[in-house]
Structure formats: C-alpha cells, structure tokens
Design a protein around this motif. Structure first.
Motif, PDB file in Angstrom:
ATOM      1  N   HIS A   2      20.398  61.667  83.692  1.00  0.00           N
ATOM      2  CA  HIS A   2      20.794  60.875  82.427  1.00  0.00           C
ATOM      3  C   HIS A   2      19.469  60.246  81.893  1.00  0.00           C
ATOM      4  CE1 HIS A   2      24.852  61.243  81.504  1.00  0.00           C
ATOM      5  NE2 HIS A   2      25.235  61.051  83.082  1.00  0.00           N
ATOM      6  N   LEU A   3      18.680  59.635  82.760  1.00  0.00           N
ATOM      7  CA  LEU A   3      17.563  58.969  82.396  1.00  0.00           C
ATOM      8  C   LEU A   3      16.399  59.949  81.787  1.00  0.00           C
ATOM      9  CD1 LEU A   3      17.002  56.432  85.346  1.00  0.00           C
ATOM     10  CD2 LEU A   3      18.405  56.094  83.366  1.00  0.00           C
ATOM     11  N   ASP A   4      16.650  61.309  82.211  1.00  0.00           N
ATOM     12  CA  ASP A   4      15.703  62.246  81.463  1.00  0.00           C
ATOM     13  C   ASP A   4      16.233  63.103  80.358  1.00  0.00           C
ATOM     14  OD1 ASP A   4      13.766  61.518  83.211  1.00  0.00           O
ATOM     15  OD2 ASP A   4      14.393  62.775  84.908  1.00  0.00           O
ATOM     16  N   GLY A   5      17.440  62.440  80.028  1.00  0.00           N
ATOM     17  CA  GLY A   5      18.132  63.154  79.040  1.00  0.00           C
ATOM     18  C   GLY A   5      19.050  64.599  79.231  1.00  0.00           C
ATOM     19  N   GLY A  59      26.723  64.956  72.712  1.00  0.00           N
ATOM     20  CA  GLY A  59      26.490  65.276  71.443  1.00  0.00           C
ATOM     21  C   GLY A  59      25.657  64.007  70.748  1.00  0.00           C
ATOM     22  N   GLU A  60      25.925  62.744  71.431  1.00  0.00           N
ATOM     23  CA  GLU A  60      25.055  61.464  70.740  1.00  0.00           C
ATOM     24  C   GLU A  60      23.591  61.902  71.176  1.00  0.00           C
ATOM     25  OE1 GLU A  60      27.059  57.976  70.383  1.00  0.00           O
ATOM     26  OE2 GLU A  60      28.549  58.903  71.570  1.00  0.00           O
ATOM     27  N   GLN A  80      23.973  55.890  79.100  1.00  0.00           N
ATOM     28  CA  GLN A  80      25.398  55.957  78.532  1.00  0.00           C
ATOM     29  C   GLN A  80      25.851  54.843  77.772  1.00  0.00           C
ATOM     30  OE1 GLN A  80      26.269  57.348  82.996  1.00  0.00           O
ATOM     31  NE2 GLN A  80      27.836  58.474  81.691  1.00  0.00           N
ATOM     32  N   VAL A  81      25.146  53.636  77.885  1.00  0.00           N
ATOM     33  CA  VAL A  81      25.867  52.485  77.231  1.00  0.00           C
ATOM     34  C   VAL A  81      25.106  52.119  76.039  1.00  0.00           C
ATOM     35  CG1 VAL A  81      27.301  51.488  78.987  1.00  0.00           C
ATOM     36  CG2 VAL A  81      25.119  50.937  79.005  1.00  0.00           C
ATOM     37  N   TYR A  82      24.173  53.003  75.516  1.00  0.00           N
ATOM     38  CA  TYR A  82      23.356  52.993  74.397  1.00  0.00           C
ATOM     39  C   TYR A  82      22.084  52.032  74.736  1.00  0.00           C
ATOM     40  CZ  TYR A  82      27.346  55.103  72.058  1.00  0.00           C
ATOM     41  OH  TYR A  82      28.373  55.935  71.673  1.00  0.00           O
ATOM     42  N   VAL A  83      21.546  52.125  75.860  1.00  0.00           N
ATOM     43  CA  VAL A  83      20.529  51.208  76.321  1.00  0.00           C
ATOM     44  C   VAL A  83      19.371  52.280  76.896  1.00  0.00           C
ATOM     45  CG1 VAL A  83      19.166  49.466  77.498  1.00  0.00           C
ATOM     46  CG2 VAL A  83      21.527  49.233  76.733  1.00  0.00           C
ATOM     47  N   SER A  84      18.322  52.633  76.291  1.00  0.00           N
ATOM     48  CA  SER A  84      17.636  53.702  76.686  1.00  0.00           C
ATOM     49  C   SER A  84      16.596  53.231  77.502  1.00  0.00           C
ATOM     50  CB  SER A  84      16.876  54.398  75.567  1.00  0.00           C
ATOM     51  OG  SER A  84      16.274  55.586  76.057  1.00  0.00           O
ATOM     52  N   VAL A  88      31.012  62.900  79.462  1.00  0.00           N
ATOM     53  CA  VAL A  88      31.763  64.219  79.030  1.00  0.00           C
ATOM     54  C   VAL A  88      33.227  64.391  79.607  1.00  0.00           C
ATOM     55  CG1 VAL A  88      31.350  66.782  79.264  1.00  0.00           C
ATOM     56  CG2 VAL A  88      29.528  65.158  79.385  1.00  0.00           C
ATOM     57  N   PRO A  89      34.124  63.576  78.721  1.00  0.00           N
ATOM     58  CA  PRO A  89      35.467  63.123  79.647  1.00  0.00           C
ATOM     59  C   PRO A  89      36.114  64.590  79.552  1.00  0.00           C
ATOM     60  CG  PRO A  89      35.297  62.525  77.200  1.00  0.00           C
ATOM     61  CD  PRO A  89      34.041  62.996  77.648  1.00  0.00           C
ATOM     62  N   ASN A  90      37.074  64.630  80.683  1.00  0.00           N
ATOM     63  CA  ASN A  90      38.004  65.803  80.900  1.00  0.00           C
ATOM     64  C   ASN A  90      37.455  67.134  81.332  1.00  0.00           C
ATOM     65  OD1 ASN A  90      40.117  63.761  80.338  1.00  0.00           O
ATOM     66  ND2 ASN A  90      39.808  64.177  78.104  1.00  0.00           N
TER      67      ASN A  90
END
Length: 159
Positions: A149-152, A11-12, A55-59, A106-108
């Motif tokens: 993840h790198l591609d969103g 969602g972020e 995932q750690v806020y570094v794009s 996406v926990p759990n």
C-alpha cells in the motif's frame, strides 16, 4: 474513543501513490500518535488485521500490523498490534506461500497472493525507536500487503 476514519476505495488515486517517509521531526509528535490511534480504531471497526495510512487518505509511510482471529480471518494467529513507521523490508525468503488476502480498500473481494514466507524488516516506533525483526507466516504476509500500500500496489495487482 478514537476517530473512525473513511477508507479509500479501489480506483481512488491516493491508493496508487508512493507514500512519503515520515520525517524524523514528526516522530513522537501528537499528530502521528493521533493518526495511529485513528488508524487502529478504523482497522478494528472493519475487522482488518492491518492498515496503511494511504488507506485513510494520509500519504505517509505508516502501517499497523495486528494479526488476530476475527470474522474475516478466523485462523489468524494472535499478536500484539505493531505500529510501524517507515517500514522497510530488508530480506525476503525465497520460499513463497500462496494465501488468501482481502483488503479494506477492495471490499468483498479476495484473492490468492504469493508472498515470502519469512521477512526481515526495519521500522521506527511512534517514539522514534529503531526496530529490526523477522516475521514469518501470516504476520509476514500482512506486512508485505501493507508495505505494498505504501508503494501504491493493491493485492489485486498481484493475483
């Protein structure tokens, strides 16, 4: 001991962006090595087998692949952790395998995702050395998940 970083959650907006390439001038830099160390510590802390910089806020296009058995993946094969800068999947096998995936963002939640069984990829080490390799099975799945993840893209977008 390296810093444990906050992990972006589904969602972020950072998780929906296409991450920027790491510039050649950034290779072998203290900040890149510190980022990789903190990503690795964060991944271990959360029982992950891979992590991507967004995932750690570094794009930026940096991932770590570290398959090993743990609570979340008890049957994972053991491999040395690989930090991959600007990873690029060059080839994917036509054979795909359905496998269970989870995600620190996406926990759990887990889902079945079809991924290429074998991939050929190219990336740079933190020091700027170019590497080409072929991976199969679970490590190939991790790379595909982290490159997404790198591609969103999140794994839940593929289930």
């Amino acid at each position: 001991m390296s810093t444990i970083l906050a992990v972006a959650q589904r969602g972020e907006s950072i998780l929906t962006l296409k991450a920027a390439e790491v510039a050649r001038t950034e290779l072998n830099s203290p900040w890149l090595k510190e980022l990789a160390a903190a990503m690795y510590a964060t991944m271990l802390e959360r029982n992950g087998v891979g992590i991507a910089a967004p995932q750690v806020y570094v794009s930026k296009r940096v991932i770590i692949v570290a398959s090993r058995p743990n609570l979340r993946y008890p049957d994972a094969p053991e491999m040395d952790a690989l930090v991959m800068v600007n990873p690029e999947i060059l080839e994917k096998s036509e054979l795909t395998i359905l496998g269970e995936e989870g995600c620190l963002s996406v926990p759990n939640e887990r889902g079945q995702v079809a991924r290429a069984e074998t991939i050929k990829l190219r990336y740079f080490t933190l020091d700027g050395v170019g590497v080409e390799m072929t991976l199969s099975g679970f490590p190939a799945r991790i790379v595909q998940h982290e490159v997404d993840h790198l591609d969103g893209v999140l794994f839940i977008d593929r289930t």
